[in-house]
Design an enzyme around this catalytic site. Structure first.
Site, short mmCIF file in Angstrom:
data_model
loop_
_atom_site.label_atom_id
_atom_site.label_comp_id
_atom_site.label_asym_id
_atom_site.label_seq_id
_atom_site.Cartn_x
_atom_site.Cartn_y
_atom_site.Cartn_z
N CYS A 1 0.87 -1.18 0.00
CA CYS A 1 0.00 0.00 0.00
C CYS A 1 0.91 1.23 0.00
O CYS A 1 1.70 1.42 0.93
CB CYS A 1 -0.87 -0.01 1.25
SG CYS A 1 -1.87 1.47 1.48
N CYS B 1 -0.80 3.63 -6.74
CA CYS B 1 -1.69 3.03 -5.73
C CYS B 1 -1.85 1.58 -6.17
O CYS B 1 -2.04 1.31 -7.35
CB CYS B 1 -3.04 3.75 -5.72
SG CYS B 1 -4.35 2.88 -4.81
N1 DGL Z 1 -3.92 0.59 -2.13
C1 DGL Z 1 -3.55 1.72 -1.38
C2 DGL Z 1 -2.33 2.42 -1.96
O1 DGL Z 1 -1.52 1.82 -2.64
C3 DGL Z 1 -4.54 2.77 -0.98
C4 DGL Z 1 -5.98 2.63 -1.12
C5 DGL Z 1 -6.70 3.42 -0.07
O2 DGL Z 1 -6.94 4.62 -0.27
O3 DGL Z 1 -6.99 2.84 0.96
O4 DGL Z 1 -2.12 3.59 -1.69
#
Ligand code: DGL
Length: 260
Positions: A75, A185
């Site tokens: 993440c 993301c």
């Molecule tokens: N998948 C997450 C990232 O790479 C974020 C998604 C979210 O906003 O929770 O930042």
């Protein structure tokens, strides 16, 4: 010497599965515990203090209940806002995920790259530093995309809702001379085909999946030597996770709910 304990892989939701896919390809004998904090998704609209609090709880759980040997933050948002605190607080090796600005800056021929990420990631110090360190001679179009991860959370990767949102965020990129788009993301690699159709072949889509898998392999002191398994946990609705994860991974996923 082998160590068959699992590697913990974390995301706020299903996005981290895009990293898990690469990890499983590169490390087929490793066991994985995938943890989604869906009770608190989206992380991209939250602040540092809150995110650090969530992450301590997650890592405490994964160490105490799942005996993980290593932790991969799949993440970008959680990495940008919490990795320093986590590395200071725990002894186990921690791998973070940052937007692939460095490879994009190396690759561009037009001298213009675009980065899409959550609103929190786009305005983070980490992204500012990556641009200063690796892209100072490049023009960077930095776009925070509110709600885009939420469509992937629902399993929508090519419906009108997601296309409309993508058009809103990517029209400027389409009309620029950018030749690289960083998917900053971990939810966004699941939109690759939809984005590719929208932007055409001249814009290269760059994500961090393979780099994270390589970094994890590099930092693994003792490897596992088994068939390779993956188990899935969510702090949200486990049925909903199973449905969306099965669609994204193209095979049946079974998940358990955890209350932290
Ligand atoms: N998948 C997450 C990232 O790479 C974020 C998604 C979210 O906003 O929770 O930042």
């Amino acid at each position: 010497m082998t160590d068959n304990r699992p590697i913990g892989v974390f995301d706020s939701g299903v996005g981290g599965l895009s990293i898990l896919i690469e990890l499983k390809k590169l490390l087929p004998k490793e066991n994985f515990v995938f943890f989604a904090d869906q009770k608190n998704v989206p992380y991209g609209e939250k602040g540092k203090k809150e995110l650090v609090g969530f992450m301590y709880k997650v890592v405490d759980y994964l160490i105490a209940e799942q005996d993980i040997k290593m932790f991969v933050i799949a993440c970008n948002t959680a990495t940008c806002y919490t990795i320093k605190e986590l590395r200071a607080g725990y002894k186990l090796p921690i791998v973070g995920t940052e937007p692939a600005i460095k490879p994009a800056a190396k690759r561009t021929r037009s001298g213009i790259i675009a980065v899409i990420s959550t609103p929190a990631t786009s305005k983070s110090k980490t992204v500012g530093r990556l641009i200063r360190e690796f892209a100072k001679d490049v023009d960077v179009i930095n776009i925070g995309c509110k709600n885009l991860e939420n469509t992937v959370e629902k399993g929508s990767i090519d419906n009108p809702e997601v296309k409309k949102l993508l058009a809103k965020y990517l029209n400027g990129v389409k009309n620029s001379n950018a030749d690289c788009l960083v998917l900053g993301c971990t939810h966004y690699p699941f939109l690759k085909s939809t984005i590719g159709k929208m932007l055409g072949p001249k814009i290269k889509l760059i994500d961090s999946g393979l780099a994270i898998a390589r970094r994890t392999r590099f930092l693994l002191k003792k490897k596992a030597n088994g068939k390779g398994s993956a188990i899935y946990f969510t702090t949200g609705d486990s049925r909903k996770f199973e449905k969306v994860a099965s669609k994204l991974l193209k095979r049946k996923v079974v998940a358990k709910k955890v209350i932290l």
